[in-house]
Design a protein around this motif. Sequence first.
Motif, short mmCIF file in Angstrom:
data_model
loop_
_atom_site.label_atom_id
_atom_site.label_comp_id
_atom_site.label_asym_id
_atom_site.label_seq_id
_atom_site.Cartn_x
_atom_site.Cartn_y
_atom_site.Cartn_z
N ASP A 21 -46.43 -50.17 -124.76
CA ASP A 21 -45.94 -49.74 -123.44
C ASP A 21 -46.87 -50.26 -122.35
O ASP A 21 -47.85 -49.60 -122.01
CB ASP A 21 -45.85 -48.21 -123.40
CG ASP A 21 -45.36 -47.69 -122.05
OD1 ASP A 21 -44.85 -48.49 -121.24
OD2 ASP A 21 -45.49 -46.48 -121.81
N PRO A 22 -46.59 -51.43 -121.79
CA PRO A 22 -47.46 -52.00 -120.76
C PRO A 22 -47.69 -51.07 -119.58
O PRO A 22 -48.80 -51.01 -119.04
CB PRO A 22 -46.72 -53.28 -120.33
CG PRO A 22 -45.91 -53.65 -121.53
CD PRO A 22 -45.49 -52.35 -122.15
N TYR A 23 -46.67 -50.31 -119.16
CA TYR A 23 -46.84 -49.40 -118.02
C TYR A 23 -47.95 -48.40 -118.30
O TYR A 23 -48.84 -48.19 -117.46
CB TYR A 23 -45.54 -48.65 -117.72
CG TYR A 23 -45.77 -47.45 -116.82
CD1 TYR A 23 -45.93 -47.61 -115.45
CD2 TYR A 23 -45.93 -46.17 -117.37
CE1 TYR A 23 -46.21 -46.52 -114.62
CE2 TYR A 23 -46.21 -45.08 -116.56
CZ TYR A 23 -46.35 -45.26 -115.19
OH TYR A 23 -46.65 -44.19 -114.40
N LEU A 72 -39.94 -44.95 -123.19
CA LEU A 72 -39.47 -45.98 -122.26
C LEU A 72 -38.20 -45.57 -121.52
O LEU A 72 -37.55 -46.40 -120.89
CB LEU A 72 -39.23 -47.29 -123.03
CG LEU A 72 -40.43 -47.83 -123.83
CD1 LEU A 72 -40.06 -49.12 -124.54
CD2 LEU A 72 -41.64 -48.05 -122.91
N LYS A 73 -37.86 -44.30 -121.56
CA LYS A 73 -36.65 -43.83 -120.88
C LYS A 73 -36.77 -44.05 -119.38
O LYS A 73 -37.76 -43.67 -118.75
CB LYS A 73 -36.46 -42.33 -121.16
CG LYS A 73 -35.17 -41.76 -120.56
CD LYS A 73 -34.99 -40.29 -120.91
CE LYS A 73 -33.74 -39.70 -120.28
NZ LYS A 73 -33.53 -38.28 -120.63
N PRO A 74 -35.77 -44.68 -118.76
CA PRO A 74 -35.86 -44.98 -117.32
C PRO A 74 -35.67 -43.76 -116.42
O PRO A 74 -36.13 -43.76 -115.29
CB PRO A 74 -34.74 -46.01 -117.11
CG PRO A 74 -33.75 -45.71 -118.21
CD PRO A 74 -34.57 -45.27 -119.38
N GLY A 75 -35.01 -42.74 -116.91
CA GLY A 75 -34.73 -41.57 -116.09
C GLY A 75 -35.65 -40.41 -116.40
O GLY A 75 -36.59 -40.53 -117.20
N SER A 151 -44.62 -45.71 -108.41
CA SER A 151 -43.16 -45.55 -108.36
C SER A 151 -42.58 -45.56 -109.77
O SER A 151 -43.01 -46.34 -110.63
CB SER A 151 -42.52 -46.69 -107.56
OG SER A 151 -42.85 -46.58 -106.20
N ARG A 152 -41.59 -44.68 -109.97
CA ARG A 152 -40.82 -44.66 -111.21
C ARG A 152 -39.35 -44.64 -110.84
O ARG A 152 -38.99 -44.36 -109.70
CB ARG A 152 -41.18 -43.43 -112.04
CG ARG A 152 -42.68 -43.35 -112.34
CD ARG A 152 -43.03 -42.16 -113.17
NE ARG A 152 -44.48 -42.01 -113.27
CZ ARG A 152 -45.09 -41.12 -114.03
NH1 ARG A 152 -44.37 -40.29 -114.76
NH2 ARG A 152 -46.40 -41.05 -114.07
#
Length: 206
Positions: A21-23, A72-75, A151-152
């Motif tokens: 997970d790079p983030y 890695l869920k975007p929401g 930011s997400r």
Amino acid sequence: MSNISSSETIDSLAKALFTRDPYTALHCRNVQNYARKVALKLNLSASEIQNIEIGALLHDIGKIGTPEDILLKPGKLSDKEFESIMLHPTQGYDIISGIRELCIRGIDKSILHHHERFDGSGYPSGLVGNEIPLAARIISVCDAFDAMTTSRSYSPALSPEAALEQLKSNAGTQFDETVVDAFINCYQTKVIKIDKVILNKMEMTS
């Protein structure tokens, strides 16, 4: 364990997290940068500062064990998904507990306890105040600040000033007030600057 093998182990763990997970890996680098400066402001010894840096770099290593669809869920996460995320301090501790030198230096405990709250309402152990290792208290403040100013997909970044206000309002409850004061001083004197780390895999070295 020699210093060389310890350094190589830390480097390997950091690279493994970047691959997963790079983030999160880049977030850990930002937290490491902030934590070092706060530790310096608190006049800690060179060895204490080094241990805090390593703990900050690896504080989210347990997320390697978090299911990918959650990590890695975007929401926004559901309550059940957040419960899975809450396991990462214990999972990180389990990973680090096999590395004797890091345990001797207390780095395993800074990873385990970085989500404790000063008022005892945190996790996983519900530690209160100075029961929480200082390294974990420092990482907690730096972790929160970086998360708030990033930011997400479901949450825009706060301004640094707004994030500092959040730290102030939660000093003494979520955070150690002394650590918050040191962080704010570092920001106001420009010791801490909001320069987000941008790295590629080959640059993920300790």
